[in-house]
Structure formats: structure tokens, C-alpha cells
Design an enzyme around this catalytic site. Structure first.
Site, PDB file in Angstrom:
ATOM      1  N   PHE A 285       0.836  -1.208   0.000  1.00  0.00           N
ATOM      2  CA  PHE A 285       0.000   0.000   0.000  1.00  0.00           C
ATOM      3  C   PHE A 285       0.864   1.248   0.000  1.00  0.00           C
ATOM      4  O   PHE A 285       1.601   1.504   0.944  1.00  0.00           O
ATOM      5  CB  PHE A 285      -0.949   0.025   1.203  1.00  0.00           C
ATOM      6  CG  PHE A 285      -1.968   1.131   1.103  1.00  0.00           C
ATOM      7  CD1 PHE A 285      -3.129   0.955   0.364  1.00  0.00           C
ATOM      8  CD2 PHE A 285      -1.751   2.363   1.707  1.00  0.00           C
ATOM      9  CE1 PHE A 285      -4.057   1.991   0.244  1.00  0.00           C
ATOM     10  CE2 PHE A 285      -2.667   3.396   1.587  1.00  0.00           C
ATOM     11  CZ  PHE A 285      -3.832   3.207   0.857  1.00  0.00           C
TER      12      PHE A 285
ATOM     13  N   ASP B  20       9.065   2.961   2.403  1.00  0.00           N
ATOM     14  CA  ASP B  20       7.849   3.721   2.705  1.00  0.00           C
ATOM     15  C   ASP B  20       7.551   3.598   4.202  1.00  0.00           C
ATOM     16  O   ASP B  20       7.167   2.530   4.682  1.00  0.00           O
ATOM     17  CB  ASP B  20       6.685   3.171   1.847  1.00  0.00           C
ATOM     18  CG  ASP B  20       5.382   3.936   2.076  1.00  0.00           C
ATOM     19  OD1 ASP B  20       5.279   4.684   3.073  1.00  0.00           O
ATOM     20  OD2 ASP B  20       4.457   3.780   1.250  1.00  0.00           O
TER      21      ASP B  20
ATOM     22  N   LYS C 289       1.406  10.408   7.739  1.00  0.00           N
ATOM     23  CA  LYS C 289       0.602  10.105   8.932  1.00  0.00           C
ATOM     24  C   LYS C 289       1.096  10.720  10.251  1.00  0.00           C
ATOM     25  O   LYS C 289       0.642  11.791  10.631  1.00  0.00           O
ATOM     26  CB  LYS C 289       0.454   8.583   9.062  1.00  0.00           C
ATOM     27  CG  LYS C 289      -0.355   7.987   7.900  1.00  0.00           C
ATOM     28  CD  LYS C 289      -0.815   6.570   8.160  1.00  0.00           C
ATOM     29  CE  LYS C 289      -1.866   6.105   7.150  1.00  0.00           C
ATOM     30  NZ  LYS C 289      -1.332   5.425   5.987  1.00  0.00           N
TER      31      LYS C 289
HETATM   32  C1  LIG Z   1      -1.515   5.527   4.481  1.00  0.00           C
HETATM   33  C2  LIG Z   1      -0.359   5.135   3.651  1.00  0.00           C
HETATM   34  C3  LIG Z   1      -0.059   5.794   2.441  1.00  0.00           C
HETATM   35  C4  LIG Z   1      -0.975   6.838   1.852  1.00  0.00           C
HETATM   36  O1  LIG Z   1      -1.157   7.928   2.660  1.00  0.00           O
HETATM   37  P1  LIG Z   1      -2.349   8.979   2.336  1.00  0.00           P
HETATM   38  O2  LIG Z   1      -2.067  10.104   3.276  1.00  0.00           O
HETATM   39  O3  LIG Z   1      -3.633   8.278   2.604  1.00  0.00           O
HETATM   40  O4  LIG Z   1      -2.218   9.376   0.924  1.00  0.00           O
HETATM   41  C5  LIG Z   1       1.086   5.427   1.771  1.00  0.00           C
HETATM   42  N1  LIG Z   1       1.901   4.465   2.236  1.00  0.00           N
HETATM   43  C6  LIG Z   1       1.643   3.801   3.381  1.00  0.00           C
HETATM   44  C7  LIG Z   1       2.585   2.757   3.872  1.00  0.00           C
HETATM   45  C8  LIG Z   1       0.494   4.100   4.125  1.00  0.00           C
HETATM   46  O5  LIG Z   1       0.206   3.416   5.234  1.00  0.00           O
END
Ligand SMILES: *Cc1c(COP(=O)(O)O)cnc(C)c1O
Length: 388
Positions: free
Chosen positions: A128, A213, A242
Site C-alpha cells: 500500500f 515507505d 501520517k
Molecule cells: C496511508 C499510507 C499511504 C498513503 O497515505 P495517504 O495520506 O492516505 O495518501 C502510503 N503508504 C503507506 C505505507 C500508508 O500506510
């Protein structure tokens, strides 16, 4: 009917107030919030220092264009650089923007050294990285990309743990490997430390970049500032979001000076990214995430995870595995987790699902032991009811 589009499956529950680990629903009920906006409110709701920081900044200056210097952003970037592997930072507004910026930085680096053919990014299938067009195709999930064609090219995929396939994917036109250090949405799957070290070696040998990430697992969530610090590896590029905003939308891409050289004036930008209001909050968040703070994250985590394992032992037919690191915790059930999450909610504990029957438990990083004990009591109670 709601005027909002139907793209979320929302629970029939809303809130009017939050304080620390708790939320008060619109009908006046108190919930223990172990979702925290999905690892966003790293310091809980209505953190005093964050409230003061945003109030103070909002009285002075909200927004100016990146055509001008922004001292609050300079300050936050300097703190991030001082704390981490990074030499420079670009601010964004969300995780998806941060991962896309990471991809741009990687490609632009190879362009800048005369290898413009190196563009492809290798990712884990069903990972993700966000919901923008490129990010959904980077994630390689059928569910997320279905109906959103044409496919954005440039991404290759391997399954979690399939090292052979990963190696076979590295070609002359590969620019980078991009993975989550811990797969959050994918079910709190921790990439083993030896894998991260091998991955670093592989990238060095093949002269490609390593993008980790840390949008979900970064900013102290695992008990270290970045989750990859456990493996003592140094990535080239790291998107974050986040937790860094503590509830205010902030994203960023962190990078070494080697790759940052490609990002010359005009190569990237964002209207809102790094504005004074956001940066004031980001500074107030990072100032609280120090060594002593992280030590407490680890203490709370050890207690929580060891007690969850005791519950697992008591109810082996219900809980299959306790996963995760720090306060990024996954409870993998043998069966579908939907009802279990509903029952926790009935008992005033909020959690959220992830893939593979996993219940994600994401307390604020300054959670108190008594709050963890309350959550454990509720989890134990629901297990007992389900064990009949
Ligand atoms: C939540 C998340 C994203 C995307 O973040 P948004 O602020 O919703 O665009 C990307 N990578 C990871 C690992 C995430 O948990």
C-alpha cells in the site's frame, strides 16, 4: 441520504470530541481510540503542545507560497535531517503524494546522472503506497486498480518473501526497489531485519535505489524513529506522512544528498506543501518524539504485546498470531475479523482491520499503561465470548 459519495464503508458512529486516547461520540459515549486516525494522531487527541502551536501560528500566518522562504519548514527539515539518514526534505500534504515524490526523486536522480532509461520501480504485490493513479499501480493490488485504467506503466511486482522473483526483476532499466518497512494495510507484515540488510546490499550491488515507505510505521510508531533503524540500514529515499502531522495533513520525502541533486529548481512543487501552519504543527510533534519518549513506546509495547500473547495462548482457536513492532500491532485471527472488531466497538474499544484477518491496534504513542490494560480487558472479554 448522504451528500457524500459512497466510496467509504463508514461505521454508524461519529464523534464530537477527543482527548488523549479517548473519543467522545456525538451521542455522548466514551471510546478508547486505538485507531487514532490510522496511526495519524501520534500524540493522541487535542495534545496540549499541538493545540498551543497551531493556535499561536494561526494568529500569525497560515500560508505563503513556496516562492518565498518558510522558516518554520527550514526548522522542521533541519530537525528531520539531524535525527535521520536524510540530508534533505521536500514537504507534501499526504502519504500518497510523498510516495509519488519518492518515485520522482528516484527517476530524476538517474536522469540527472545521464541514465534516463532507469525508470522502473520494483514493489511488493498487494502493498500500500496510497490512492493516486501511480500509487495504486505501485501497490499492485487488483482491488485498488480495477476500473481505473489505463494502467500506469513503470512498476514490477514480486510477492512478499519471493527473493528469487525480486532478483529476476532487476534489469538495466530498474531505478529502485520501493517497499513498506512494515506492511500496514497488508496486515502488519514486518520485513525481517536480515531481509532489509540483504536488500540494501542488493541495491548497492545493482546500483539502484532503496525506497522505504515509512508513511505508517515511521515517526516513532515502532519504538525507533524509523522502523528500518532496527536493521541498521540506510535507505536512499523515505516517504513519510501520517504520524508527523499528529492529525494535521503533512507528508514529506526524505532523501540523501546524492539523490537530492536531481531535484533542481522547477522539478517538483506543491501549493500547500510545507506551509507555515503545517510546519508549526510538525515542529511541535517532532519536538516531543525524543529518546525518552521512544523508550516509553517500547515499554508500553513490551507490556501490550506480551499480554496479547498470553490472551492468544488462552484462546488459540481465535487468535492465530500477534504481529508487529512497537505500537503498530496486529492481531491475526483464524477467521474473518469483522465481527470481532464490532464486538470490541460495542465494548467501547476502537480498532481497525488490515488484510489477512488482522485487527490493527494503533494507540497513540503516549498511551498510558492503564489504557492498555483496559484494552486488554476488553479484548480478553470478547475472546471469552467468542470461545463458546
Ligand atoms: C496511508 C499510507 C499511504 C498513503 O497515505 P495517504 O495520506 O492516505 O495518501 C502510503 N503508504 C503507506 C505505507 C500508508 O500506510
Amino acid at each position: 441520504m448522504s451528500a457524500l459519495a459512497q466510496n467509504y464503508k463508514r461505521k454508524d458512529l461519529s464523534f464530537s470530541k477527543g482527548k488523549g486516547s479517548y473519543l467522545i461520540s456525538s451521542n455522548g459515549k466514551k471510546y478508547l481510540d486505538f485507531v487514532q486516525g490510522i496511526a495519524v494522531n501520534s500524540l493522541g487527541h487535542a495534545n496540549k503542545k499541538l493545540v498551543n502551536a497551531i493556535n499561536k501560528q494561526s494568529n500569525n500566518l497560515w500560508h505563503v507560497s513556496n516562492a518565498f522562504k518558510i522558516p518554520e519548514g527550514e526548522k522542521l527539515a533541519r530537525k528531520l535531517v539531524k535525527k535521520t539518514f536524510a540530508d534533505s526534505v521536500i514537504f507534501q500534504n499526504s502519504g500518497a503524494e510523498a510516495t509519488e515524490a519518492a518515485i520522482k526523486v528516484a527517476r530524476r536522480y538517474f536522469f540527472s546522472i545521464g541514465k534516463p532509461y532507469k525508470t522502473r520501480i520494483i514493489c511488493i504485490k498487494n502493498s500500500f503506497h496510497g490512492r493516486t493513479l501511480a500509487a495504486i499501480h505501485a501497490s499492485g493490488s487488483k482491488k485498488m486498480t480495477e476500473g481505473f485504467g489505463p494502467k500506469i506503466p513503470g512498476f514490477d511486482h514480486f510477492s512478499f518473501g519471493d527473493h528469487k522473483r525480486l532478483k529476476s526483476l532487476i534489469k538495466r532499466n530498474t531505478a529502485a526497489i520501493m517497499i513498506e518497512t512494515i506492511m500496514g494495510e497488508g496486515g502488519i507484515k514486518v520485513v525481517p531485519e536480515f531481509c532489509l540488510r540483504e536488500l540494501r546490499k542488493l541495491c548497492d550491488k545493482k546500483k539502484i535505489l532503496l525506497i522505504l515507505d515509512e508513511v505508517q510505521c515511521g515517526i516513532g510508531r515502532t519504538g525507533k524513529f524509523f522502523a528500518f533503524e532496527y536493521a541498521r540500514v540506510k535507505p536512499d529515499i523515505v516517504p513519510i506522512a501520517k504520524g508527523i502531522g499528529g492529525g494535521f495533513p503533512i507528508g514529506a520525502v526524505l532523501m540523501t544528498k546524492k539523490v537530492a541533486r536531481g531535484m533542481i529548481p522547477g522539478t517538483h512543487g506543491s501549493t500547500f506543501g510545507g506551509n507555515p501552519l503545517a510546519m508549526a504543527v510538525g515542529n511541535a510533534v517532532i519536538d516531543q518524539i525524543n529518546k525518552k519518549f521512544l523508550k516509553n513506546v517500547n515499554l508500553m509495547s513490551n507490556h501490550f504485546i506480551s499480554e496479547l500473547n498470553k490472551i492468544k495462548k488462552k484462546y488459540p482457536k481465535i487468535i492465530e498470531e500477534v504481529r508487529g513492532k512497537g505500537l503498530l500491532i496486529g492481531l491475526k485471527l483464524h477467521n474473518d475479523q469483522t465481527d470481532f472488531i464490532k464486538d470490541l466497538m460495542k465494548n467501547k474499544l476502537l480498532t481497525i482491520r488490515a488484510a489477512e484477518n488482522v485487527i490493527r491496534i494503533l494507540p497513540p504513542l503516549n498511551v498510558k499503561k492503564t489504557e492498555i490494560d483496559l484494552a486488554l480487558k476488553i479484548i480478553n472479554k470478547v475472546c471469552k465470548e467468542k470461545d463458546k
